[in-house]
Design a protein around this motif. Structure first.
Motif, short mmCIF file in Angstrom:
data_model
loop_
_atom_site.label_atom_id
_atom_site.label_comp_id
_atom_site.label_asym_id
_atom_site.label_seq_id
_atom_site.Cartn_x
_atom_site.Cartn_y
_atom_site.Cartn_z
N ARG A 179 0.83 -1.21 0.00
CA ARG A 179 0.00 0.00 0.00
C ARG A 179 0.87 1.26 0.00
N GLN A 180 1.88 1.27 0.85
CA GLN A 180 2.76 2.43 0.90
C GLN A 180 3.54 2.62 -0.40
N TYR A 181 3.91 1.53 -1.03
CA TYR A 181 4.65 1.61 -2.30
C TYR A 181 3.78 2.24 -3.39
N ARG A 182 2.49 1.91 -3.40
CA ARG A 182 1.59 2.54 -4.37
C ARG A 182 1.53 4.05 -4.15
N VAL A 183 1.48 4.46 -2.88
CA VAL A 183 1.49 5.89 -2.58
C VAL A 183 2.80 6.52 -3.04
N TYR A 184 3.90 5.85 -2.77
CA TYR A 184 5.22 6.33 -3.18
C TYR A 184 5.27 6.57 -4.69
N ARG A 185 4.79 5.62 -5.47
CA ARG A 185 4.82 5.75 -6.93
C ARG A 185 3.90 6.88 -7.39
N GLU A 186 2.74 7.00 -6.78
CA GLU A 186 1.79 8.04 -7.18
C GLU A 186 2.29 9.43 -6.81
N LEU A 187 3.00 9.53 -5.68
CA LEU A 187 3.50 10.84 -5.24
C LEU A 187 4.41 11.46 -6.29
N TYR A 188 5.31 10.68 -6.85
CA TYR A 188 6.20 11.23 -7.85
C TYR A 188 5.42 11.67 -9.08
N GLU A 189 4.52 10.81 -9.55
CA GLU A 189 3.75 11.14 -10.75
C GLU A 189 2.90 12.39 -10.54
N ASP A 190 2.36 12.57 -9.34
CA ASP A 190 1.49 13.70 -9.07
C ASP A 190 2.24 15.00 -8.82
N THR A 191 3.53 14.92 -8.46
CA THR A 191 4.27 16.14 -8.09
C THR A 191 5.39 16.48 -9.05
#
Length: 465
Positions: free
Chosen positions: A448-460
């Motif tokens: 779950r945390q890894y999905r957030v990690y990947r999305e954070l870069y894409e979103d920022t």
């Protein structure tokens, strides 16, 4: 190991995107550490039968005809040559360059830095007789021999990784003069002997043979016993990542392909700039703590850091995103978060970058079963366990946390005939001291945390540019 010593040297950041070191400071540090090592060991310098040198990647040390360093060298974190890379991609084509070099065109690499110097520091470029890598500069200071070893050749986008030779045609199109770099040699080739002048400075005996040496990550890969296809090194130093040993050429534009210091082998590498994030955290916010105390603090926080996620892109990021403008970030801060949460989140963020590289390698056909961990981070039991849990891969830790130095010594030993080959050298020097198995209870949290990690870069990634 009989003895070890170290000596510091600074990094300067004169402008955004720039990171420089003075090669003369490297030499002074080498001389100091060599003398300290001899003193600690009590050995006579005449007992030393060979010297190997490993060094950081992607330097571009300009030296004149007298062997003097002409200016500070941009190091692996330096991205000043981004415009040079953009121009080469337009004029020649990124796909064509990748087809030759097996690597994406990056401003971190040596060739773009050299072309940047030609365009922006012509007074330096015109005086340059030769550009050297970090290890070859030290070899030059020791022996007077100008060298370029094969494991560092991937720093040049005109080096054909299939043929292990420079491509003169594409080099000409890039405007790169191949005469400015020495002929490539094997890392374990004895290229010279310690000169009288060098002996007086560093304490080694005049006439001691010196091997060409190689890339720090490749030497560390050898130093942790990775000498056969399928074996993998996990690196936890100022830089972090992994090196997968292969006996066949296989390139992926999201990863780094280089020659191993072991002849006939390639290394498919993932390289992240995030390894130094914990040092940044300590220096900036935890100056009262040691790394060991920070590790014990991180152990008090559950897996997933109670939702706190860290992006370790503190100097842009290398593979697999290749974004020199990427920024570090904490996400999920609130009043309940403590310094312990931040310490563990940094460790987990670096582990997520490792997982990202491993997944990219697996998609490219290079599957990893077990990793051998090296570097200072391998001394932290909690950080090593986090990496095992996040990646789902078992991790073995060799006895030496200075695997790069050991690998360089193994190159010198093979060159001097101490061992008949690299398999024998590894069998007689590398010992596994502990093993970490992934803890399945943490898998869902880290997924779950890894999905957030990947999305954070894409979103920022587009913000603040």
């Amino acid at each position: 190991m009989a003895a070890e010593a170290s000596a510091p040297y600074p990094v300067s950041y004169p402008r955004p995107g720039w990171a420089e070191q003075d090669a003369e400071e490297w030499w002074r540090a080498v001389c100091l550490a060599a003398r300290k090592t001899l003193e600690i060991s009590g050995a006579d310098s005449a007992q030393i039968i060979g010297v190997g040198v490993d060094g950081q990647s992607w330097s571009a040390v300009p030296v004149d005809r007298l062997g003097r360093s002409l200016c500070p060298t941009p190091i692996w974190m330096d991205t000043r040559a981004a415009d040079v890379c953009a121009r080469l991609a337009r004029e020649i084509g990124g796909e064509r360059i990748f087809g030759v070099s097996g690597n994406p065109l990056s401003p971190s690499y040596s060739l773009p830095k050299i072309l940047w110097m030609r365009e922006n520091r012509p007074e330096v470029y015109e005086k340059t007789a030769c550009f050297l890598q970090s290890n070859s500069f030290i070899v030059y200071r020791l022996t007077g021999a100008l060298t370029q070893d094969l494991s560092q050749c991937y720093a040049f986008a005109c080096f054909d990784m299939r043929k292990a030779a420079f491509d003169a045609e594409i080099a000409g199109e890039m405007g790169f003069d191949l005469s400015l770099i020495p002929e490539a040699v094997l890392s374990h080739q004895a290229v010279g002997k310690v000169t009288k002048e060098a002996a007086a400075q560093c304490g080694l005996a005049e006439g001691t043979p010196v091997a060409a040496g190689g890339l720090d990550a490749a030497c560390a890969t050898l130093g942790c016993g990775v000498v056969r296809a399928g074996q993998t090194q996990e690196q936890g130093g100022q830089a972090s990542g992994m090196s997968i040993c292969m006996e066949k050429y296989h390139a992926d534009p999201r990863l780094i392909l280089g020659c191993h210091v072991v002849p006939g082998q390639w290394l498919l590498q993932g390289g992240s700039v995030g390894g130094g994030s914990l040092k940044w955290l300590r220096d900036s916010l935890f100056p009262d703590l040691t790394f060991e105390e920070m590790s014990r603090m991180a152990e008090t926080v559950p897996a997933g850091s109670d939702g706190l996620v860290f992006l370790p892109y503190m100097a842009g990021e290398r593979s697999p995103v290749w974004d020199p403008a990427a920024k570090g970030a904490f996400f999920g801060l609130d009043f309940a978060k403590t310094r312990a949460h931040m310490a563990r989140a940094v460790m987990e963020g670096v582990a997520f970058s490792l997982r990202h590289n491993l997944e990219t390698a697996a998609n490219a056909g290079a599957e990893v079963s077990v990793m051998n961990a090296v570097g200072g981070a391998a001394n932290s039991l909690v950080w090593t366990q986090i990496k095992a849990d996040v990646t789902g891969k078992p991790i073995e830790v060799p006895s030496s946390d200075t695997a790069g130095t050991l690998g360089a010594a193994m190159l010198a030993g093979v060159a001097a005939g101490v061992w008949g080959g690299f398999g024998e050298a590894a069998a007689k020097t590398v010992r596994i001291t502990r093993r970490h198995q992934p803890d399945g209870k943490n898998r869902s949290v880290y997924d779950r945390q890894y999905r957030v990690y990947r999305e954070l870069y894409e979103d920022t990634k587009g913000l603040g540019r």
